[in-house]
Design a protein around this motif. Sequence first.
Motif, PDB file in Angstrom:
ATOM      1  N   MET A   1       0.834  -1.163   0.000  1.00 15.58           N
ATOM      2  CA  MET A   1       0.000   0.000   0.000  1.00 15.58           C
ATOM      3  C   MET A   1       0.890   1.242   0.000  1.00 15.58           C
ATOM      4  O   MET A   1       1.826   1.343   0.773  1.00 15.58           O
ATOM      5  N   ARG A   2       0.572   2.181  -0.850  1.00 15.68           N
ATOM      6  CA  ARG A   2       1.235   3.482  -0.829  1.00 15.68           C
ATOM      7  C   ARG A   2       0.579   4.344   0.231  1.00 15.68           C
ATOM      8  O   ARG A   2      -0.561   4.124   0.608  1.00 15.68           O
ATOM      9  N   THR A   3       1.308   5.319   0.684  1.00 18.34           N
ATOM     10  CA  THR A   3       0.753   6.244   1.657  1.00 18.34           C
ATOM     11  C   THR A   3       1.112   7.667   1.267  1.00 18.34           C
ATOM     12  O   THR A   3       2.048   7.888   0.508  1.00 18.34           O
ATOM     13  N   GLY A   4       0.359   8.613   1.780  1.00 15.81           N
ATOM     14  CA  GLY A   4       0.604  10.010   1.458  1.00 15.81           C
ATOM     15  C   GLY A   4       0.237  10.906   2.612  1.00 15.81           C
ATOM     16  O   GLY A   4      -0.409  10.497   3.571  1.00 15.81           O
ATOM     17  N   LEU A   5       0.657  12.130   2.486  1.00  9.11           N
ATOM     18  CA  LEU A   5       0.448  13.114   3.531  1.00  9.11           C
ATOM     19  C   LEU A   5       0.324  14.477   2.867  1.00  9.11           C
ATOM     20  O   LEU A   5       1.052  14.779   1.924  1.00  9.11           O
ATOM     21  N   VAL A   6      -0.585  15.309   3.361  1.00 12.80           N
ATOM     22  CA  VAL A   6      -0.714  16.685   2.892  1.00 12.80           C
ATOM     23  C   VAL A   6      -0.313  17.602   4.039  1.00 12.80           C
ATOM     24  O   VAL A   6      -0.785  17.441   5.168  1.00 12.80           O
ATOM     25  N   ILE A   7       0.563  18.546   3.752  1.00  5.94           N
ATOM     26  CA  ILE A   7       0.970  19.545   4.734  1.00  5.94           C
ATOM     27  C   ILE A   7       0.658  20.911   4.145  1.00  5.94           C
ATOM     28  O   ILE A   7       1.095  21.238   3.042  1.00  5.94           O
ATOM     29  N   TYR A   8      -0.094  21.702   4.892  1.00  2.75           N
ATOM     30  CA  TYR A   8      -0.388  23.062   4.466  1.00  2.75           C
ATOM     31  C   TYR A   8       0.813  23.938   4.759  1.00  2.75           C
ATOM     32  O   TYR A   8       1.481  23.773   5.779  1.00  2.75           O
ATOM     33  N   SER A   9       1.064  24.882   3.863  1.00  7.65           N
ATOM     34  CA  SER A   9       2.299  25.637   3.930  1.00  7.65           C
ATOM     35  C   SER A   9       2.077  27.126   3.694  1.00  7.65           C
ATOM     36  O   SER A   9       1.184  27.517   2.949  1.00  7.65           O
ATOM     37  N   SER A  10       2.930  27.932   4.296  1.00  3.27           N
ATOM     38  CA  SER A  10       2.921  29.356   3.997  1.00  3.27           C
ATOM     39  C   SER A  10       3.924  29.688   2.896  1.00  3.27           C
ATOM     40  O   SER A  10       3.881  30.760   2.328  1.00  3.27           O
ATOM     41  N   SER A  11       4.827  28.760   2.595  1.00  3.10           N
ATOM     42  CA  SER A  11       5.824  28.960   1.541  1.00  3.10           C
ATOM     43  C   SER A  11       6.176  27.615   0.908  1.00  3.10           C
ATOM     44  O   SER A  11       6.962  26.846   1.458  1.00  3.10           O
ATOM     45  N   ILE A  12       5.591  27.355  -0.244  1.00  3.61           N
ATOM     46  CA  ILE A  12       5.842  26.088  -0.952  1.00  3.61           C
ATOM     47  C   ILE A  12       7.329  25.885  -1.219  1.00  3.61           C
ATOM     48  O   ILE A  12       7.864  24.807  -0.983  1.00  3.61           O
ATOM     49  N   SER A  13       8.005  26.908  -1.705  1.00  5.10           N
ATOM     50  CA  SER A  13       9.413  26.734  -2.066  1.00  5.10           C
ATOM     51  C   SER A  13      10.274  26.413  -0.839  1.00  5.10           C
ATOM     52  O   SER A  13      11.130  25.530  -0.899  1.00  5.10           O
ATOM     53  N   GLU A  32       2.040  26.777  -8.739  1.00  8.38           N
ATOM     54  CA  GLU A  32       2.055  27.873  -7.779  1.00  8.38           C
ATOM     55  C   GLU A  32       1.472  27.517  -6.407  1.00  8.38           C
ATOM     56  O   GLU A  32       2.108  27.767  -5.396  1.00  8.38           O
ATOM     57  N   PRO A  33       0.312  26.884  -6.310  1.00  5.45           N
ATOM     58  CA  PRO A  33      -0.223  26.648  -4.959  1.00  5.45           C
ATOM     59  C   PRO A  33       0.157  25.298  -4.335  1.00  5.45           C
ATOM     60  O   PRO A  33      -0.222  25.024  -3.208  1.00  5.45           O
ATOM     61  N   TYR A  34       0.881  24.445  -5.047  1.00  9.20           N
ATOM     62  CA  TYR A  34       1.182  23.131  -4.466  1.00  9.20           C
ATOM     63  C   TYR A  34       2.467  22.544  -5.034  1.00  9.20           C
ATOM     64  O   TYR A  34       2.969  22.967  -6.075  1.00  9.20           O
ATOM     65  N   ALA A  35       2.964  21.524  -4.326  1.00 11.27           N
ATOM     66  CA  ALA A  35       4.081  20.709  -4.813  1.00 11.27           C
ATOM     67  C   ALA A  35       3.788  19.265  -4.441  1.00 11.27           C
ATOM     68  O   ALA A  35       3.306  18.986  -3.336  1.00 11.27           O
ATOM     69  N   LEU A  36       4.044  18.361  -5.359  1.00  9.32           N
ATOM     70  CA  LEU A  36       3.908  16.927  -5.124  1.00  9.32           C
ATOM     71  C   LEU A  36       5.315  16.355  -5.055  1.00  9.32           C
ATOM     72  O   LEU A  36       6.067  16.412  -6.033  1.00  9.32           O
ATOM     73  N   LEU A  37       5.671  15.823  -3.891  1.00  7.50           N
ATOM     74  CA  LEU A  37       6.987  15.237  -3.671  1.00  7.50           C
ATOM     75  C   LEU A  37       6.851  13.735  -3.501  1.00  7.50           C
ATOM     76  O   LEU A  37       5.864  13.254  -2.941  1.00  7.50           O
ATOM     77  N   MET A  38       7.852  13.005  -3.967  1.00  2.00           N
ATOM     78  CA  MET A  38       7.820  11.550  -3.876  1.00  2.00           C
ATOM     79  C   MET A  38       9.143  11.037  -3.311  1.00  2.00           C
ATOM     80  O   MET A  38      10.208  11.555  -3.629  1.00  2.00           O
ATOM     81  N   ALA A  39       9.033   9.980  -2.497  1.00  2.00           N
ATOM     82  CA  ALA A  39      10.195   9.238  -2.002  1.00  2.00           C
ATOM     83  C   ALA A  39       9.721   7.808  -1.773  1.00  2.00           C
ATOM     84  O   ALA A  39       8.923   7.551  -0.875  1.00  2.00           O
ATOM     85  N   GLY A  40      10.179   6.896  -2.603  1.00  2.00           N
ATOM     86  CA  GLY A  40       9.717   5.512  -2.499  1.00  2.00           C
ATOM     87  C   GLY A  40       8.220   5.442  -2.688  1.00  2.00           C
ATOM     88  O   GLY A  40       7.679   5.952  -3.658  1.00  2.00           O
ATOM     89  N   ASP A  41       7.531   4.825  -1.729  1.00  2.00           N
ATOM     90  CA  ASP A  41       6.074   4.697  -1.794  1.00  2.00           C
ATOM     91  C   ASP A  41       5.342   5.804  -1.028  1.00  2.00           C
ATOM     92  O   ASP A  41       4.157   5.682  -0.758  1.00  2.00           O
ATOM     93  N   LEU A  44       4.122  13.123  -0.724  1.00  2.00           N
ATOM     94  CA  LEU A  44       3.953  14.273   0.157  1.00  2.00           C
ATOM     95  C   LEU A  44       3.458  15.445  -0.685  1.00  2.00           C
ATOM     96  O   LEU A  44       4.109  15.847  -1.646  1.00  2.00           O
ATOM     97  N   VAL A  45       2.293  15.958  -0.323  1.00  2.00           N
ATOM     98  CA  VAL A  45       1.725  17.113  -1.017  1.00  2.00           C
ATOM     99  C   VAL A  45       1.858  18.320  -0.099  1.00  2.00           C
ATOM    100  O   VAL A  45       1.435  18.281   1.052  1.00  2.00           O
ATOM    101  N   LEU A  46       2.453  19.371  -0.619  1.00  2.66           N
ATOM    102  CA  LEU A  46       2.561  20.631   0.098  1.00  2.66           C
ATOM    103  C   LEU A  46       1.591  21.590  -0.566  1.00  2.66           C
ATOM    104  O   LEU A  46       1.632  21.780  -1.782  1.00  2.66           O
ATOM    105  N   LEU A  47       0.721  22.163   0.230  1.00  2.00           N
ATOM    106  CA  LEU A  47      -0.355  22.988  -0.302  1.00  2.00           C
ATOM    107  C   LEU A  47      -0.332  24.363   0.355  1.00  2.00           C
ATOM    108  O   LEU A  47      -0.454  24.482   1.569  1.00  2.00           O
ATOM    109  N   GLU A  48      -0.149  25.394  -0.460  1.00  6.24           N
ATOM    110  CA  GLU A  48      -0.115  26.765   0.034  1.00  6.24           C
ATOM    111  C   GLU A  48      -1.484  27.407  -0.151  1.00  6.24           C
ATOM    112  O   GLU A  48      -2.017  27.425  -1.259  1.00  6.24           O
ATOM    113  N   THR A  49      -2.046  27.906   0.945  1.00  2.00           N
ATOM    114  CA  THR A  49      -3.341  28.574   0.898  1.00  2.00           C
ATOM    115  C   THR A  49      -3.243  29.911   1.622  1.00  2.00           C
ATOM    116  O   THR A  49      -2.309  30.137   2.397  1.00  2.00           O
ATOM    117  N   GLU A  50      -4.201  30.766   1.388  1.00  2.00           N
ATOM    118  CA  GLU A  50      -4.217  32.056   2.073  1.00  2.00           C
ATOM    119  C   GLU A  50      -4.350  31.861   3.586  1.00  2.00           C
ATOM    120  O   GLU A  50      -3.710  32.560   4.364  1.00  2.00           O
TER     121      GLU A  50
END
Length: 123
Positions: A1-13, A32-41, A44-50
Amino acid sequence: MRTGLVIYSSSISRLTEFYCHVFGFEVFEKDEPYALLMAGDVELVLLETEISKKAFSLDKARDDTPIKPTFFVDAPLERIGQKIEEKGGAVYPPKNWDFGGRQVCDAYDCEGNIFQLRIGKNA
């Protein structure tokens, strides 16, 4: 099974740079509002919102968040701790304890998001 996580961010970069440097994630997709990062299975989604831009305080850990992701690493605690500090995070004192035969410690990233490290038996 793959797993994932979303982290809200004030600065994607800034947060992207942290997780790529510390844990070896690679940028799979970025806009601009997100980044999808991968490592193995792990995805990680980083999501920038107001709201996240207004809510984050970069001067301390966000210990009121009711979830703590865990990252399993094979590097010695001293080396991973140095990488965390190089990118604006910190490792909590006391530095570590044992759980399930692994060395464990808590830390936080450059935006104060708390996570747990579990150091591999061969580290």
